[in-house]
Design a protein around this motif. Structure first.
Motif, PDB file in Angstrom:
ATOM      1  N   PRO A 711       0.858  -1.271  -0.040  1.00 61.48           N
ATOM      2  CA  PRO A 711      -0.064   0.065  -0.089  1.00 61.48           C
ATOM      3  C   PRO A 711       0.974   1.327  -0.038  1.00 61.48           C
ATOM      4  CG  PRO A 711      -0.100  -0.784   2.193  1.00 61.48           C
ATOM      5  CD  PRO A 711       0.726  -1.942   1.374  1.00 61.48           C
ATOM      6  N   ARG A 712       0.389   2.282  -0.671  1.00 64.43           N
ATOM      7  CA  ARG A 712       1.185   3.567  -0.833  1.00 64.43           C
ATOM      8  C   ARG A 712       0.127   4.601  -1.063  1.00 64.43           C
ATOM      9  NH1 ARG A 712       5.991   5.118  -4.093  1.00 64.43           N
ATOM     10  NH2 ARG A 712       5.757   7.579  -4.870  1.00 64.43           N
ATOM     11  N   ILE A 713       0.484   5.673   0.135  1.00 61.09           N
ATOM     12  CA  ILE A 713      -0.380   6.925   0.058  1.00 61.09           C
ATOM     13  C   ILE A 713       0.517   7.950  -0.258  1.00 61.09           C
ATOM     14  CG2 ILE A 713      -0.319   7.119   2.369  1.00 61.09           C
ATOM     15  CD1 ILE A 713      -3.315   8.271   2.445  1.00 61.09           C
ATOM     16  N   SER A 714       0.219   9.007  -1.119  1.00 60.92           N
ATOM     17  CA  SER A 714       0.970  10.151  -1.188  1.00 60.92           C
ATOM     18  C   SER A 714       0.193  11.426  -1.239  1.00 60.92           C
ATOM     19  CB  SER A 714       1.677   9.885  -2.657  1.00 60.92           C
ATOM     20  OG  SER A 714       0.936   9.840  -3.660  1.00 60.92           O
ATOM     21  N   GLY A 715       0.896  12.547  -1.318  1.00 57.38           N
ATOM     22  CA  GLY A 715       0.148  13.918  -1.264  1.00 57.38           C
ATOM     23  C   GLY A 715       0.801  14.921  -1.760  1.00 57.38           C
ATOM     24  N   PHE A 716       0.130  15.903  -2.337  1.00 53.66           N
ATOM     25  CA  PHE A 716       1.034  17.017  -2.819  1.00 53.66           C
ATOM     26  C   PHE A 716       0.250  18.322  -2.540  1.00 53.66           C
ATOM     27  CE2 PHE A 716       1.362  19.814  -6.747  1.00 53.66           C
ATOM     28  CZ  PHE A 716       2.634  20.329  -6.677  1.00 53.66           C
ATOM     29  N   ALA A 746      -3.799   7.305  -3.602  1.00 52.49           N
ATOM     30  CA  ALA A 746      -3.468   5.953  -3.060  1.00 52.49           C
ATOM     31  C   ALA A 746      -3.263   5.035  -3.879  1.00 52.49           C
ATOM     32  CB  ALA A 746      -4.820   5.820  -2.104  1.00 52.49           C
ATOM     33  N   ARG A 747      -2.436   4.092  -3.689  1.00 54.18           N
ATOM     34  CA  ARG A 747      -2.346   2.955  -4.700  1.00 54.18           C
ATOM     35  C   ARG A 747      -1.955   1.544  -3.955  1.00 54.18           C
ATOM     36  NH1 ARG A 747       2.401   0.572  -7.371  1.00 54.18           N
ATOM     37  NH2 ARG A 747       1.729  -0.084  -9.558  1.00 54.18           N
ATOM     38  N   VAL A 748      -2.541   0.501  -4.091  1.00 54.51           N
ATOM     39  CA  VAL A 748      -2.139  -0.743  -3.454  1.00 54.51           C
ATOM     40  C   VAL A 748      -1.689  -1.700  -4.796  1.00 54.51           C
ATOM     41  CG1 VAL A 748      -2.887  -2.660  -2.048  1.00 54.51           C
ATOM     42  CG2 VAL A 748      -3.637  -0.461  -1.627  1.00 54.51           C
ATOM     43  N   ALA A 749      -0.288  -2.447  -4.403  1.00 58.12           N
ATOM     44  CA  ALA A 749      -0.007  -3.142  -5.340  1.00 58.12           C
ATOM     45  C   ALA A 749       0.106  -4.444  -4.730  1.00 58.12           C
ATOM     46  CB  ALA A 749       1.207  -2.755  -6.218  1.00 58.12           C
ATOM     47  N   PHE A 750       0.050  -5.630  -5.827  1.00 58.13           N
ATOM     48  CA  PHE A 750      -0.054  -7.075  -5.300  1.00 58.13           C
ATOM     49  C   PHE A 750       0.895  -7.678  -6.250  1.00 58.13           C
ATOM     50  CE2 PHE A 750      -1.366 -11.416  -5.817  1.00 58.13           C
ATOM     51  CZ  PHE A 750      -0.864 -12.012  -4.598  1.00 58.13           C
ATOM     52  N   VAL A 760      -0.344  -6.716  -9.687  1.00 55.02           N
ATOM     53  CA  VAL A 760      -1.885  -6.081 -10.097  1.00 55.02           C
ATOM     54  C   VAL A 760      -1.847  -4.874  -9.012  1.00 55.02           C
ATOM     55  CG1 VAL A 760      -4.333  -6.668  -9.903  1.00 55.02           C
ATOM     56  CG2 VAL A 760      -2.892  -8.180 -10.707  1.00 55.02           C
ATOM     57  N   ALA A 761      -2.279  -3.859  -9.472  1.00 59.12           N
ATOM     58  CA  ALA A 761      -2.383  -2.668  -8.738  1.00 59.12           C
ATOM     59  C   ALA A 761      -3.903  -1.894  -8.831  1.00 59.12           C
ATOM     60  CB  ALA A 761      -1.256  -1.615  -8.801  1.00 59.12           C
ATOM     61  N   VAL A 762      -4.339  -1.452  -7.945  1.00 57.51           N
ATOM     62  CA  VAL A 762      -5.572  -0.803  -7.745  1.00 57.51           C
ATOM     63  C   VAL A 762      -5.357   0.778  -7.314  1.00 57.51           C
ATOM     64  CG1 VAL A 762      -7.146  -2.323  -7.478  1.00 57.51           C
ATOM     65  CG2 VAL A 762      -6.303  -1.298  -5.571  1.00 57.51           C
ATOM     66  N   PHE A 763      -5.922   1.957  -7.847  1.00 52.95           N
ATOM     67  CA  PHE A 763      -5.271   3.131  -7.199  1.00 52.95           C
ATOM     68  C   PHE A 763      -6.599   3.902  -7.265  1.00 52.95           C
ATOM     69  CE2 PHE A 763      -5.321   3.058 -11.987  1.00 52.95           C
ATOM     70  CZ  PHE A 763      -5.936   4.485 -12.118  1.00 52.95           C
ATOM     71  N   ALA A 764      -6.431   5.021  -6.623  1.00 54.56           N
ATOM     72  CA  ALA A 764      -7.572   6.132  -6.644  1.00 54.56           C
ATOM     73  C   ALA A 764      -6.624   7.558  -6.515  1.00 54.56           C
ATOM     74  CB  ALA A 764      -8.557   6.017  -5.180  1.00 54.56           C
ATOM     75  N   ASN A 765      -6.624   8.213  -7.374  1.00 60.95           N
ATOM     76  CA  ASN A 765      -5.898   9.671  -7.438  1.00 60.95           C
ATOM     77  C   ASN A 765      -6.858  10.748  -7.212  1.00 60.95           C
ATOM     78  OD1 ASN A 765      -3.601   8.469  -8.221  1.00 60.95           O
ATOM     79  ND2 ASN A 765      -3.954   8.581 -10.455  1.00 60.95           N
ATOM     80  N   ASN A 766      -6.469  11.559  -6.149  1.00 69.72           N
ATOM     81  CA  ASN A 766      -7.189  12.899  -5.687  1.00 69.72           C
ATOM     82  C   ASN A 766      -8.347  12.232  -5.231  1.00 69.72           C
ATOM     83  OD1 ASN A 766      -8.380  15.244  -5.255  1.00 69.72           O
ATOM     84  ND2 ASN A 766      -9.171  15.566  -7.333  1.00 69.72           N
ATOM     85  N   PHE A 767      -8.128  11.212  -4.323  1.00 70.92           N
ATOM     86  CA  PHE A 767      -9.399  10.503  -3.799  1.00 70.92           C
ATOM     87  C   PHE A 767     -10.296  11.239  -2.863  1.00 70.92           C
ATOM     88  CE2 PHE A 767      -5.858   9.105  -0.856  1.00 70.92           C
ATOM     89  CZ  PHE A 767      -6.116   9.584   0.288  1.00 70.92           C
ATOM     90  N   THR A 768      -9.792  12.400  -2.410  1.00 75.54           N
ATOM     91  CA  THR A 768     -10.778  13.207  -1.674  1.00 75.54           C
ATOM     92  C   THR A 768     -11.727  14.105  -2.614  1.00 75.54           C
ATOM     93  OG1 THR A 768      -9.137  15.160  -1.496  1.00 75.54           O
ATOM     94  CG2 THR A 768      -9.242  13.359   0.370  1.00 75.54           C
ATOM     95  N   ASP A 769     -11.338  14.059  -3.935  1.00 78.62           N
ATOM     96  CA  ASP A 769     -12.262  14.867  -5.040  1.00 78.62           C
ATOM     97  C   ASP A 769     -12.124  16.280  -4.800  1.00 78.62           C
ATOM     98  OD1 ASP A 769     -13.556  14.512  -7.348  1.00 78.62           O
ATOM     99  OD2 ASP A 769     -15.531  14.769  -6.616  1.00 78.62           O
TER     100      ASP A 769
END
Length: 804
Positions: A711-716, A746-750, A760-769
């Protein structure tokens, strides 16, 4: 610290060994320490921590984890690097130095290199990350080794080279906005031990995130494809020949623009065009629709299209004690269409260059045949002397660029009409007066030649001195055929009759008062640099501190001059920008190489700034062009921190602070009586530069019996920026400033233990919209409004990667 010089084959072996750690931002599972990062910022293979340049570097795994798909995505990862977020064109700047206008007459301020080949135009410079092995961002002027148009810095992109054994990978992605992506690469030997090849196909598609209220066209969409072919030839143990050929195509709609009104007394607020209502009303409608993810742009649609062709040939040859390197580049661009709605409504068509081209084509003037050709050749010689106490690099460079058939001009309304409402009717104005202005075809040529050298002298293991210089000569020519409408005013007509003129074809003839612009200019610049580097002695590194390097640098860079006509009888020549940089930097590894802290403090004098400004020449006569704004001062600092608190937990933080201010900025305007006057714009905020930016990453490797879960979470965070173009905009400073914003991804890779090479990776960018405007422009005097590009709302998806 003295480093052994590496010949071509040793470099090849090192690259193979170091590929996983080329520029480690992400780390393999259970890493015990931060790995060594290899860079080529001084055109030599060196450790990042031993290179006295502010460099941020990313390997292929890092780019995938950080979802860096093109150069614009780097701005969320690199301190001091900013971009015109959401725009289709490149607006890259480093430490506030870059490009603030995307006209073809203006060169970029940040140099982009793909396998050593320079990308010359900012309006088509947003290179996608296709078959790329690494990216390096060099901050600060790079005028010595990399030449003109690197006043802000340089970005070096290196492709993945063909492999000695058969290998490949497949990447497939899906997501909201109907995102569909596919990349396939195969690589392997063609002739055993002599010739290797690789072929990559890449396609990316996604719907837009803003829909036109009237036409249903989606803006901000993605529709790209590319093919990359590569060869590596190893005729001897001392010669490596690399060849790359790339074809890429973008056939997209333009970026979505929203109008935001704030000066209802501006001249054009109350005028009518071939669309219902007046501009002020349409601007208010556009602003009211933004929360519904809708825009109101031209009914004809606005497009961003380009076809890119690139070829590069690199020869790396070791001859005795010296190494010779040759880089040959060829670029060609065709099928160009770059519309941008500068008014943000369906009312006017400012920036819709296809509308101007429609009129020229209908008059037998071919405005759809623009082509661009760029060739370059560089030779480098590397060697050492004085018992290996001295390393030297010398080189020569030449480039030639031809741009033919570039269309210019503007229409205020579709059909080239503008009028003043009179009750239920419209009093039309003569199109040549204001509705249809400046139609032209431009041919530009540019030649550049340079000689450069750099010496690195190693006094001992503690002290190093670097001295460099470059002499550059360039010449540019412009020929521009101007056309004007011969249509008279239609007088007072009904609103219905006015609207029917949207498909009108303006009759054009050579402009009798200004038929041809023809000018030539040349410049020469000397760009020196000097660096003193100190490496910490062993007595400093026996405890918490593992290694440390400190450097003081003075460097210069410049951005090429050019032409800006402002619609006058003669083109205005604007001079090159000059940047003088003084920098104090440090790089340290600590805590058994679990903490890496790199930083820089700099002060820059910025002379002859090239700014895009809007000048008012009369009540209805506003023109955009480029001018030298005088001088500015930039002071700032950057920080990059990487921390590995445990074997499977990775933390990073970057920060940038820039204090940028004009010290001299006199602009021109024409008063109501036609007199040219100067206005002092020195007190305005520095255009397009955020004072502060930050980014952060938290990543954890969790090894299970089924596979590795990461799992990875990042911010800017990006501070507010000022986007005013004319002097009046400063009167409305709050309305001419984009708010700060923060984006979370956020991104989670397996990675499967059962299927080697599968991720396999799932992601959500700008997940706070987060709602934010990424970029825009303000013309407060005549339009009285801002044209803004909204940042992309929340996006999510799933990616599959398989390597063999």
């Amino acid at each position: 610290m003295r480093k052994e010089r590496l010949g071509p084959m040793n470099k090849l072996a090192l690259a193979v060994l170091m590929t996983p750690a080329l520029a480690s931002v992400s780390l393999p599972s259970y890493a015990q320490m931060l790995e060594e990062v290899v860079v080529t910022a001084r055109k030599r293979v060196e450790s990042l921590q031993d290179t006295p340049i502010a460099v941020s570097a990313f390997g292929s795994d890092d780019m995938r984890a950080a979802q860096i798909n093109n150069l614009a995505d780097l701005s969320q990862q690199v301190p001091g690097l900013t971009n015109t977020d959401g725009a289709k064109f490149s607006g890259l700047s480093i430490r506030g130095v870059g490009t603030r206008a995307t006209q073809v007459k203006v060169d970029p301020g940040v140099g982009i290199y793909v396998d050593g080949v320079f990308m010359p135009r900012s309006d088509t410079q947003l290179v996608d990350v296709v078959a790329m092995e690494s990216m390096q961002v060099l901050r600060g002027p790079q005028g010595t080794l990399f030449g003109k148009n690197t006043a802000g810095g340089a970005i070096l992109m290196s492709s993945v080279k063909p492999t000695e054994e058969f290998a490949g990978n497949v990447e497939v992605g899906f997501g909201n906005f109907d995102r569909q992506e596919l990349s396939v690469r195969v690589s392997g030997p063609l002739i055993s031990d002599k010739l290797q090849g690789a072929l990559t196909y890449d396609t990316r598609n996604a719907d837009g995130y803003m829909e036109d209220y009237y036409t249903g066209i989606d803006y901000g969409n993605v529709e790209k494809q590319a093919v990359v072919g590569q060869l590596r030839y190893l005729p001897t143990d001392t010669l490596v020949v690399d060849f790359i050929a790339l074809w890429g195509e973008s056939t997209e709609n333009a970026a979505p623009r929203t109008c935001q009104q704030f000066n209802s007394s501006a001249t054009l607020q109350g005028f009518a065009s071939t669309f219902d209502g007046v501009y002020g009303e349409q601007c208010e409608l556009s602003e009211s629709l933004v929360d519904k993810e809708k825009v109101t742009m031209d009914a004809t649609g606005e497009r961003y299209e380009v076809s890119n062709n690139m070829a590069g040939l690199t020869l790396d040859w070791e001859v005795g004690q010296v190494e010779i390197k040759s880089i040959t580049g060829y670029l060609k661009q065709e099928d160009l269409r770059r519309d941008s709605d500068q008014d943000g409504t369906a009312m006017y068509s400012i920036g819709n260059f296809s509308e101007t081209a429609r009129h020229m084509n209908a008059n037998g003037i071919d405005a759809n045949d623009e082509s661009r050709r760029f060739i370059s050749q560089e030779f480098n010689l590397f060697g050492s002397g004085f018992d290996d106490k001295l390393d030297y690099t010398v080189g020569v460079y030449y480039s030639d660029e031809d741009i033919e058939g570039h269309p210019g001009g503007n229409t205020l309304g579709l059909g080239g009409w503008l009028g003043a409402p009179v009750g239920d009717s419209v009093l039309t104005l003569a199109p040549a007066t204001v509705g249809f202005q400046g139609a032209n075809l431009q041919n530009l040529t540019s030649e550049s030649a340079a000689a450069f050298g750099q010496l690195i002298y190693y006094f001992n293991d503690m002290w190093q001195f670097t001295l460099g210089a470059r002499y550059t000569w360039e010449e540019k020519t412009l020929t521009q055929d101007n056309y004007a409408s011969t249509q008279d005013s239609l007088g007072l007509i009904s609103r219905e009759e006015m609207n029917e003129l949207a498909d009108f074809i303006q009759p054009l003839a050579t402009d009798a008062t200004n038929p041809l612009l023809d000018d030539e200019a040349d410049w020469s610049e000397f760009s020196p640099s000097a660096t003193i580097t100190m490496f910490a002695p062993e007595s400093w590194t026996e405890g918490f501190l593992n290694s440390a390097m400190f450097y003081v640098t003075y460097s210069e860079g410049f951005k090429a001059g050019g032409f800006s006509d402002f619609g006058l009888d003669e083109p205005t020549v604007f001079d090159p920008e000059i940047v003088q940089n003084t920098e104090l930097g440090f790089k340290m590894d600590m805590a058994d190489q679990r903490i890496r802290l790199n930083g820089a403090i700099y002060s820059m004098d910025y002379d002859e700034l090239q700014l895009g400004v809007t000048r008012i020449f009369g009540e209805l006569d506003t023109k955009f062009g480029i001018t030298n704004a005088g001088t500015a001062e930039m002071k700032g600092m950057e920080l990059e921190l990487v921390f590995l608190p445990t074997a499977n937990l990775y933390l990073s933080f970057t920060g940038s602070y820039i204090d940028a201010q004009y010290t001299e900025f006199d602009d021109e305007f024409v008063d109501n009586e036609g007199n040219v006057e100067l206005t002092d714009r020195t007190d305005e905020p520095f255009n397009g530069v955020p004072e502060q930016t930050y980014s952060w990453v938290l990543q954890y490797d969790w090894d299970t019996r089924f596979g590795l879960i990461t799992p990875r979470i990042s911010g800017f965070y990006k501070d507010e920026i000022y986007i005013g173009q004319d002097p009046i905009a400063f009167t409305f400073e709050e309305d001419s400033t984009l708010d700060s914003y923060t984006i979370w991804n956020a991104r989670v890779a397996f990675q499967s233990h059962q299927v080697e090479g599968l991720e396999v990776a799932v992601f959500a960018n700008n997940f706070t919209d987060e709602f934010y405007y990424g970029t825009g422009n303000v013309n407060a005097g005549n339009l009285g409004a801002a044209s803004l590009i909204r940042g992309k709302p929340m996006s999510y998806g799933i990616d599959f990667y398989y390597n063999w």
